[in-house]
Design a protein around this motif. Sequence first.
Motif, mmCIF file in Angstrom:
data_model
loop_
_atom_site.group_PDB
_atom_site.id
_atom_site.type_symbol
_atom_site.label_atom_id
_atom_site.label_comp_id
_atom_site.label_asym_id
_atom_site.label_seq_id
_atom_site.Cartn_x
_atom_site.Cartn_y
_atom_site.Cartn_z
ATOM 1 N N LEU A 28 0.815 -1.213 0.000
ATOM 2 C CA LEU A 28 0.000 0.000 0.000
ATOM 3 C C LEU A 28 0.853 1.271 0.000
ATOM 4 C CD1 LEU A 28 -2.913 -0.970 2.427
ATOM 5 C CD2 LEU A 28 -2.906 -0.928 -0.072
ATOM 6 N N PHE A 29 1.819 1.354 0.940
ATOM 7 C CA PHE A 29 2.634 2.573 1.015
ATOM 8 C C PHE A 29 3.480 2.747 -0.241
ATOM 9 C CE2 PHE A 29 2.928 2.796 5.957
ATOM 10 C CZ PHE A 29 1.557 2.842 6.024
ATOM 11 N N HIS A 30 4.012 1.660 -0.770
ATOM 12 C CA HIS A 30 4.784 1.725 -2.012
ATOM 13 C C HIS A 30 3.901 1.391 -3.208
ATOM 14 C CE1 HIS A 30 8.957 2.501 -0.686
ATOM 15 N NE2 HIS A 30 8.424 2.154 0.473
ATOM 16 N N GLY A 31 2.618 1.511 -3.008
ATOM 17 C CA GLY A 31 1.629 1.299 -4.055
ATOM 18 C C GLY A 31 0.698 2.495 -4.104
ATOM 19 N N PRO A 32 -0.614 2.265 -3.907
ATOM 20 C CA PRO A 32 -1.577 3.356 -4.075
ATOM 21 C C PRO A 32 -1.458 4.495 -3.051
ATOM 22 C CG PRO A 32 -2.692 1.337 -3.376
ATOM 23 C CD PRO A 32 -1.270 0.973 -3.667
ATOM 24 N N LEU A 33 -0.815 4.248 -1.905
ATOM 25 C CA LEU A 33 -0.671 5.311 -0.894
ATOM 26 C C LEU A 33 0.695 5.999 -0.951
ATOM 27 C CD1 LEU A 33 -2.447 3.596 2.134
ATOM 28 C CD2 LEU A 33 -3.373 5.266 0.522
ATOM 29 N N TRP A 34 1.406 5.790 -2.056
ATOM 30 C CA TRP A 34 2.730 6.393 -2.214
ATOM 31 C C TRP A 34 2.671 7.917 -2.120
ATOM 32 C CZ3 TRP A 34 7.609 5.534 -1.690
ATOM 33 C CH2 TRP A 34 8.540 6.396 -2.268
ATOM 34 N N PHE A 35 1.573 8.518 -2.581
ATOM 35 C CA PHE A 35 1.462 9.981 -2.557
ATOM 36 C C PHE A 35 1.635 10.538 -1.141
ATOM 37 C CE2 PHE A 35 -2.802 8.572 -1.661
ATOM 38 C CZ PHE A 35 -3.352 9.539 -0.832
ATOM 39 N N MET A 36 1.314 9.750 -0.123
ATOM 40 C CA MET A 36 1.533 10.176 1.266
ATOM 41 C C MET A 36 2.863 9.660 1.802
ATOM 42 S SD MET A 36 -2.217 9.714 2.978
ATOM 43 C CE MET A 36 -1.615 9.946 4.626
ATOM 44 N N HIS A 37 3.204 8.434 1.475
ATOM 45 C CA HIS A 37 4.399 7.805 2.037
ATOM 46 C C HIS A 37 5.692 8.385 1.468
ATOM 47 C CE1 HIS A 37 6.832 4.769 3.975
ATOM 48 N NE2 HIS A 37 7.306 4.358 2.812
ATOM 49 N N LYS A 38 5.635 8.950 0.259
ATOM 50 C CA LYS A 38 6.868 9.453 -0.355
ATOM 51 C C LYS A 38 7.506 10.544 0.489
ATOM 52 C CE LYS A 38 4.854 12.821 -3.531
ATOM 53 N NZ LYS A 38 4.673 13.187 -4.921
ATOM 54 N N TRP A 50 3.829 13.917 5.891
ATOM 55 C CA TRP A 50 2.525 13.373 5.561
ATOM 56 C C TRP A 50 2.426 11.916 6.003
ATOM 57 C CZ3 TRP A 50 -1.803 15.657 4.569
ATOM 58 C CH2 TRP A 50 -1.797 16.940 4.040
ATOM 59 N N ASN A 51 3.538 11.215 5.938
ATOM 60 C CA ASN A 51 3.597 9.809 6.324
ATOM 61 C C ASN A 51 3.175 9.595 7.782
ATOM 62 O OD1 ASN A 51 4.573 7.045 5.530
ATOM 63 N ND2 ASN A 51 5.878 7.424 7.299
ATOM 64 N N ASP A 52 3.323 10.599 8.627
ATOM 65 C CA ASP A 52 2.964 10.474 10.042
ATOM 66 C C ASP A 52 1.463 10.267 10.250
ATOM 67 O OD1 ASP A 52 5.625 10.780 10.804
ATOM 68 O OD2 ASP A 52 5.443 12.957 11.011
ATOM 69 N N LEU A 53 0.674 10.582 9.247
ATOM 70 C CA LEU A 53 -0.773 10.359 9.382
ATOM 71 C C LEU A 53 -1.109 8.883 9.548
ATOM 72 C CD1 LEU A 53 -2.195 12.924 6.799
ATOM 73 C CD2 LEU A 53 -2.188 13.091 9.296
ATOM 74 N N PHE A 54 -0.260 8.001 9.021
ATOM 75 C CA PHE A 54 -0.502 6.569 9.187
ATOM 76 C C PHE A 54 -0.440 6.178 10.668
ATOM 77 C CE2 PHE A 54 1.254 6.589 4.773
ATOM 78 C CZ PHE A 54 0.061 6.266 4.139
ATOM 79 N N ALA A 55 0.464 6.795 11.417
ATOM 80 C CA ALA A 55 0.554 6.517 12.854
ATOM 81 C C ALA A 55 -0.739 6.930 13.558
ATOM 82 C CB ALA A 55 1.750 7.239 13.465
ATOM 83 N N LYS A 120 18.323 1.548 6.049
ATOM 84 C CA LYS A 120 19.126 2.290 5.069
ATOM 85 C C LYS A 120 19.053 1.613 3.703
ATOM 86 C CE LYS A 120 22.310 4.657 8.096
ATOM 87 N NZ LYS A 120 23.691 4.971 8.421
ATOM 88 N N ILE A 121 19.037 0.278 3.692
ATOM 89 C CA ILE A 121 18.865 -0.456 2.430
ATOM 90 C C ILE A 121 17.520 -0.075 1.811
ATOM 91 C CG2 ILE A 121 18.437 -2.761 1.454
ATOM 92 C CD1 ILE A 121 20.558 -3.806 3.478
ATOM 93 N N HIS A 122 16.491 0.015 2.647
ATOM 94 C CA HIS A 122 15.166 0.380 2.151
ATOM 95 C C HIS A 122 15.177 1.791 1.560
ATOM 96 C CE1 HIS A 122 10.869 0.588 1.757
ATOM 97 N NE2 HIS A 122 10.868 1.717 2.441
ATOM 98 N N HIS A 123 15.831 2.709 2.222
ATOM 99 C CA HIS A 123 15.828 4.104 1.780
ATOM 100 C C HIS A 123 16.855 4.401 0.689
ATOM 101 C CE1 HIS A 123 12.939 6.313 4.277
ATOM 102 N NE2 HIS A 123 13.085 5.287 5.099
ATOM 103 N N LYS A 124 17.692 3.435 0.379
ATOM 104 C CA LYS A 124 18.684 3.642 -0.678
ATOM 105 C C LYS A 124 17.989 3.996 -1.991
ATOM 106 C CE LYS A 124 22.847 1.579 -2.530
ATOM 107 N NZ LYS A 124 23.718 0.409 -2.491
ATOM 108 N N ASN A 125 16.870 3.346 -2.258
ATOM 109 C CA ASN A 125 16.057 3.676 -3.421
ATOM 110 C C ASN A 125 15.041 4.724 -2.976
ATOM 111 O OD1 ASN A 125 14.473 3.814 -5.655
ATOM 112 N ND2 ASN A 125 13.579 1.788 -5.425
ATOM 113 N N GLN A 126 15.104 5.899 -3.540
ATOM 114 C CA GLN A 126 14.215 6.998 -3.145
ATOM 115 C C GLN A 126 12.825 6.914 -3.793
ATOM 116 O OE1 GLN A 126 14.841 9.560 -0.898
ATOM 117 N NE2 GLN A 126 16.605 8.303 -0.378
#
Length: 146
Positions: A28-38, A50-55, A120-126
Amino acid sequence: MNVFLSIVIVISTIVVMECVSWCIHKYLFHGPLWFMHKSHHEKSHSFFEWNDLFALLFAGLSLYLMFIDKDVFGYRFFIGLGISVYGVIYFIIHDWFVHRRFKTFKSDNGYLKAVRKAHKIHHKNQGKEKSRAFGLLFVRKDLLNS
Protein backbone atom coordinates in the motif's frame (compact mmCIF):
# COMPACT_ATOMS: atom_id res chain seq x y z
CA MET A 1 -9.81 -12.53 31.14
CA ASN A 2 -6.82 -14.08 32.89
CA VAL A 3 -3.44 -12.34 32.97
CA PHE A 4 -1.56 -15.03 31.01
CA LEU A 5 -4.03 -14.93 28.10
CA SER A 6 -3.97 -11.13 28.12
CA ILE A 7 -0.16 -11.12 27.84
CA VAL A 8 -0.29 -13.71 25.03
CA ILE A 9 -2.79 -11.54 23.13
CA VAL A 10 -0.63 -8.41 23.51
CA ILE A 11 2.58 -10.20 22.41
CA SER A 12 0.79 -11.96 19.54
CA THR A 13 -0.66 -8.64 18.40
CA ILE A 14 2.82 -7.09 18.35
CA VAL A 15 4.10 -9.94 16.14
CA VAL A 16 1.04 -9.72 13.88
CA MET A 17 1.44 -5.94 13.64
CA GLU A 18 5.00 -6.37 12.37
CA CYS A 19 3.73 -8.73 9.66
CA VAL A 20 0.76 -6.50 8.80
CA SER A 21 3.02 -3.44 8.76
CA TRP A 22 5.39 -5.18 6.36
CA CYS A 23 2.52 -5.98 3.97
CA ILE A 24 0.95 -2.53 4.25
CA HIS A 25 4.32 -0.89 3.71
CA LYS A 26 5.19 -2.97 0.66
CA TYR A 27 1.81 -3.18 -1.07
CA LEU A 28 0.00 0.00 0.00
CA PHE A 29 2.63 2.57 1.01
CA HIS A 30 4.78 1.73 -2.01
CA GLY A 31 1.63 1.30 -4.05
CA PRO A 32 -1.58 3.36 -4.08
CA LEU A 33 -0.67 5.31 -0.89
CA TRP A 34 2.73 6.39 -2.21
CA PHE A 35 1.46 9.98 -2.56
CA MET A 36 1.53 10.18 1.27
CA HIS A 37 4.40 7.81 2.04
CA LYS A 38 6.87 9.45 -0.35
CA SER A 39 7.31 12.25 2.20
CA HIS A 40 9.15 9.68 4.28
CA HIS A 41 11.60 8.95 1.47
CA GLU A 42 12.37 12.58 0.69
CA LYS A 43 14.54 15.02 2.62
CA SER A 44 12.31 16.36 5.34
CA HIS A 45 11.95 20.11 5.75
CA SER A 46 9.96 19.89 8.98
CA PHE A 47 9.56 17.66 12.00
CA PHE A 48 6.29 16.15 10.69
CA GLU A 49 5.71 14.36 7.39
CA TRP A 50 2.52 13.37 5.56
CA ASN A 51 3.60 9.81 6.32
CA ASP A 52 2.96 10.47 10.04
CA LEU A 53 -0.77 10.36 9.38
CA PHE A 54 -0.50 6.57 9.19
CA ALA A 55 0.55 6.52 12.85
CA LEU A 56 -2.57 8.48 13.74
CA LEU A 57 -4.71 5.94 11.89
CA PHE A 58 -3.24 3.04 13.88
CA ALA A 59 -3.48 5.02 17.12
CA GLY A 60 -7.16 5.66 16.41
CA LEU A 61 -7.80 1.97 15.76
CA SER A 62 -5.97 1.04 18.95
CA LEU A 63 -7.85 3.55 21.08
CA TYR A 64 -11.18 2.46 19.56
CA LEU A 65 -10.53 -1.21 20.38
CA MET A 66 -9.51 -0.37 23.95
CA PHE A 67 -12.49 1.96 24.41
CA ILE A 68 -15.17 -0.50 23.28
CA ASP A 69 -13.83 -3.14 25.69
CA LYS A 70 -12.83 -0.86 28.59
CA ASP A 71 -15.53 -2.12 30.93
CA VAL A 72 -14.76 -5.84 30.59
CA PHE A 73 -11.10 -5.84 29.52
CA GLY A 74 -11.90 -8.38 26.81
CA TYR A 75 -9.72 -9.57 23.96
CA ARG A 76 -10.33 -6.40 21.90
CA PHE A 77 -8.89 -4.27 24.70
CA PHE A 78 -5.68 -6.31 24.67
CA ILE A 79 -5.46 -6.29 20.88
CA GLY A 80 -5.72 -2.50 21.06
CA LEU A 81 -3.08 -2.46 23.77
CA GLY A 82 -0.80 -4.62 21.59
CA ILE A 83 -1.24 -2.20 18.69
CA SER A 84 -0.35 0.67 21.03
CA VAL A 85 2.75 -1.12 22.34
CA TYR A 86 3.83 -1.85 18.76
CA GLY A 87 3.33 1.85 17.97
CA VAL A 88 5.56 2.86 20.87
CA ILE A 89 8.22 0.33 19.82
CA TYR A 90 7.95 1.56 16.23
CA PHE A 91 8.33 5.19 17.30
CA ILE A 92 11.36 4.47 19.49
CA ILE A 93 13.15 2.24 16.98
CA HIS A 94 12.12 3.84 13.67
CA ASP A 95 11.66 7.52 14.38
CA TRP A 96 13.95 8.05 17.35
CA PHE A 97 16.80 5.60 16.69
CA VAL A 98 16.87 4.98 12.92
CA HIS A 99 15.78 8.39 11.61
CA ARG A 100 17.16 10.36 14.57
CA ARG A 101 14.17 12.68 14.98
CA PHE A 102 15.60 13.16 18.45
CA LYS A 103 19.38 13.04 18.60
CA THR A 104 19.54 11.35 22.02
CA PHE A 105 19.34 7.61 21.24
CA LYS A 106 22.53 5.88 20.12
CA SER A 107 23.45 2.23 20.47
CA ASP A 108 26.17 -0.23 19.52
CA ASN A 109 23.77 -3.15 19.99
CA GLY A 110 24.16 -5.58 17.06
CA TYR A 111 20.42 -6.06 16.57
CA LEU A 112 19.71 -2.32 16.55
CA LYS A 113 22.59 -1.72 14.14
CA ALA A 114 21.09 -4.38 11.84
CA VAL A 115 17.68 -2.67 12.03
CA ARG A 116 19.28 0.64 11.05
CA LYS A 117 21.22 -1.03 8.21
CA ALA A 118 18.07 -2.71 6.87
CA HIS A 119 16.26 0.61 6.89
CA LYS A 120 19.13 2.29 5.07
CA ILE A 121 18.87 -0.46 2.43
CA HIS A 122 15.17 0.38 2.15
CA HIS A 123 15.83 4.10 1.78
CA LYS A 124 18.68 3.64 -0.68
CA ASN A 125 16.06 3.68 -3.42
CA GLN A 126 14.21 7.00 -3.14
CA GLY A 127 11.40 5.93 -5.46
CA LYS A 128 8.21 3.94 -5.21
CA GLU A 129 9.55 0.92 -7.10
CA LYS A 130 12.36 -1.56 -6.40
CA SER A 131 12.61 -0.93 -2.65
CA ARG A 132 13.65 -3.73 -0.29
CA ALA A 133 13.49 -4.42 3.46
CA PHE A 134 9.94 -3.31 4.29
CA GLY A 135 9.83 -4.51 7.90
CA LEU A 136 11.14 -3.02 11.11
CA LEU A 137 11.64 -5.58 13.87
CA PHE A 138 12.38 -8.73 11.87
CA VAL A 139 15.88 -8.38 10.43
CA ARG A 140 17.52 -10.66 7.88
CA LYS A 141 20.10 -12.97 9.43
CA ASP A 142 22.90 -11.76 7.11
CA LEU A 143 22.49 -8.21 8.45
CA LEU A 144 22.83 -9.41 12.03
CA ASN A 145 26.21 -10.95 11.29
CA SER A 146 27.69 -7.99 9.42
